[in-house]
Enzyme design. Structure first.
Site, PDB file in Angstrom:
ATOM      1  N   THR A 183       0.815  -1.229   0.000  1.00 30.58           N
ATOM      2  CA  THR A 183       0.000   0.000   0.000  1.00 30.58           C
ATOM      3  C   THR A 183       0.846   1.275   0.000  1.00 30.58           C
ATOM      4  O   THR A 183       0.435   2.300  -0.549  1.00 30.58           O
ATOM      5  CB  THR A 183      -0.962   0.023   1.194  1.00 30.58           C
ATOM      6  N   TYR A 187       1.555  13.011   6.111  1.00 23.68           N
ATOM      7  CA  TYR A 187       2.592  12.243   5.401  1.00 23.68           C
ATOM      8  C   TYR A 187       3.791  13.116   5.078  1.00 23.68           C
ATOM      9  O   TYR A 187       4.937  12.694   5.174  1.00 23.68           O
ATOM     10  CB  TYR A 187       2.013  11.624   4.133  1.00 23.68           C
ATOM     11  N   LEU A 204      -2.829   5.086  -0.484  1.00 24.17           N
ATOM     12  CA  LEU A 204      -4.187   4.543  -0.698  1.00 24.17           C
ATOM     13  C   LEU A 204      -4.268   3.132  -0.124  1.00 24.17           C
ATOM     14  O   LEU A 204      -4.551   2.153  -0.824  1.00 24.17           O
ATOM     15  CB  LEU A 204      -4.503   4.538  -2.200  1.00 24.17           C
ATOM     16  N   HIS A 205      -4.046   3.060   1.221  1.00 23.94           N
ATOM     17  CA  HIS A 205      -4.035   1.752   1.889  1.00 23.94           C
ATOM     18  C   HIS A 205      -5.320   0.972   1.585  1.00 23.94           C
ATOM     19  O   HIS A 205      -5.283  -0.106   1.010  1.00 23.94           O
ATOM     20  CB  HIS A 205      -3.929   1.929   3.408  1.00 23.94           C
ATOM     21  N   ASP A 206      -6.448   1.514   2.001  1.00 27.51           N
ATOM     22  CA  ASP A 206      -7.707   0.768   1.883  1.00 27.51           C
ATOM     23  C   ASP A 206      -8.167   0.567   0.439  1.00 27.51           C
ATOM     24  O   ASP A 206      -8.570  -0.545   0.070  1.00 27.51           O
ATOM     25  CB  ASP A 206      -8.808   1.481   2.685  1.00 27.51           C
TER      26      ASP A 206
END
Ligand code: RIB
Ligand code: CA
Length: 314
Positions: A194, A229, A240-242
């Site tokens: 991710t 960040y 955009l982890h999720d």
């Protein structure tokens, strides 16, 4: 034929971006959201889930509220540093008009999966508390879930909530342990992949070339996320982890997946919540999941921007 999915979520900015990507992707039929505490309190998470669906003209999608506390640990509720007090950054979504369903998320998940065995996939993008308790309450759910895709863990990567552990797993490591060893077919999307999917300020500016409430929401919601960040990780952008979990459906060719035996440390020490893969097979245990150890990150971000541009909000 689209893939029917339920998303278990702790919205959270990147959670909200995931709902929008799912709604913008013809390969996906978003069946429901179930909420869990994580980035923010359960109440805020549930409000945010209802509000984002309303923004995207998708209030017909049911929302079931779940657990307000992890199985053993106390809630962290540290996510407000990244996701803002509301959990939606600097966006200012109106109070939702729609209401949650009567069932608790645990019962809702059990009802839905037992009603249509092997027809619906489950995507988890927050702590695994709801899913672990659903498995304990009704073990038959294990063979009824078509596929479980989890955003969580750090395999070769360092952590983001401790030097070793990733937030979703660390927030409820005991729930993660139950789910990891349940026998459900799992695809894990860890930080290893991710963090290679950075949505930059230039991407957000491009998105806002169109005059749309969705584009403005993405800009406002990610503002704090990007500032965090920049300050703490030196990145120009936010991970955009999720949303990357949805690549398992909309762009699996971008993921580098491998089968491994993976577990999580619940010993209570400094490495609690750390996920690890037995790469050398020293424990001689069969793999219990597919793990995405790499991704074509820029290609995924371009796909994300292209899809979100196609959405028309309220
Ligand atoms: O570590 C990233 C995960 O933690 C994401 O699900 C994000 O929303 C936070 O919950
Ligand atoms: Ca999340």
């Amino acid at each position: 034929m689209s893939t029917r999915i339920i998303i278990d979520t702790d919205p959270g900015v990147d959670d909200a971006l995931t709902f929008l990507l799912a709604l913008a992707s013809p390969e996906i039929q978003l069946e429901a959201l179930t909420t869990v505490q994580g980035n923010v309190t359960l109440e805020k998470a549930t409000r945010n889930a209802l509000s984002v669906l309303e923004l995207a003209n998708a209030s017909h999608i049911p929302v079931a509220q779940g657990c307000s506390h992890p199985l053993v640990k106390s809630p962290h509720n540290s996510g407000e540093v990244i996701h803002g007090w509301s959990g939606m950054g600097q966006s200012n979504l109106p109070e939702p008009k729609s209401k949650i369903v009567d069932s608790h998320a645990i019962d809702y998940l059990i009802e839905r999966f037992l009603a249509e065995p092997n027809e619906i996939s489950l995507f988890t993008i927050g702590p695994l508390t709801n899913v672990a308790l659903a498995i304990r309450k009704e073990p038959r759910i294990v063979s009824a879930i078509r596929e479980l895709v989890i955003m969580g863990g750090a395999i070769r990567s360092g952590g983001n909530i401790t030097p070793l552990a990733e937030f979703n797993i660390h927030e409820d490591p005991h729930a993660a342990y139950v789910v990891f060893h349940s026998g459900i077919p799992i695809t894990l999307i860890p930080l290893d992949a991710t963090y290679k999917c950075l949505l930059t300020s230039a991407d957000v500016a491009r998105l806002n070339k169109i005059n749309s409430p969705i584009a403005r929401f993405v800009r406002d919601a990610t503002a704090d996320y990007m500032a965090f960040y920049k300050q703490y990780e030196g990145f120009d952008g936010c991970a955009l982890h999720d949303p990357l979990t949805l690549a398992a459906i909309i762009a699996p060719e971008l993921l580098t997946l491998a089968e491994h035996y993976v577990s999580v440390d619940i010993s209570g020490g400094v490495s609690t919540g750390k996920t690890f893969a037995d790469f050398m097979k020293v424990w001689k245990k069969p793999p219990n999941m597919r793990v995405a150890l790499d991704v074509k990150g820029r290609e995924f971000v371009e796909l994300f921007v292209e899809r979100i541009m196609s959405l028309r909000g309220a």
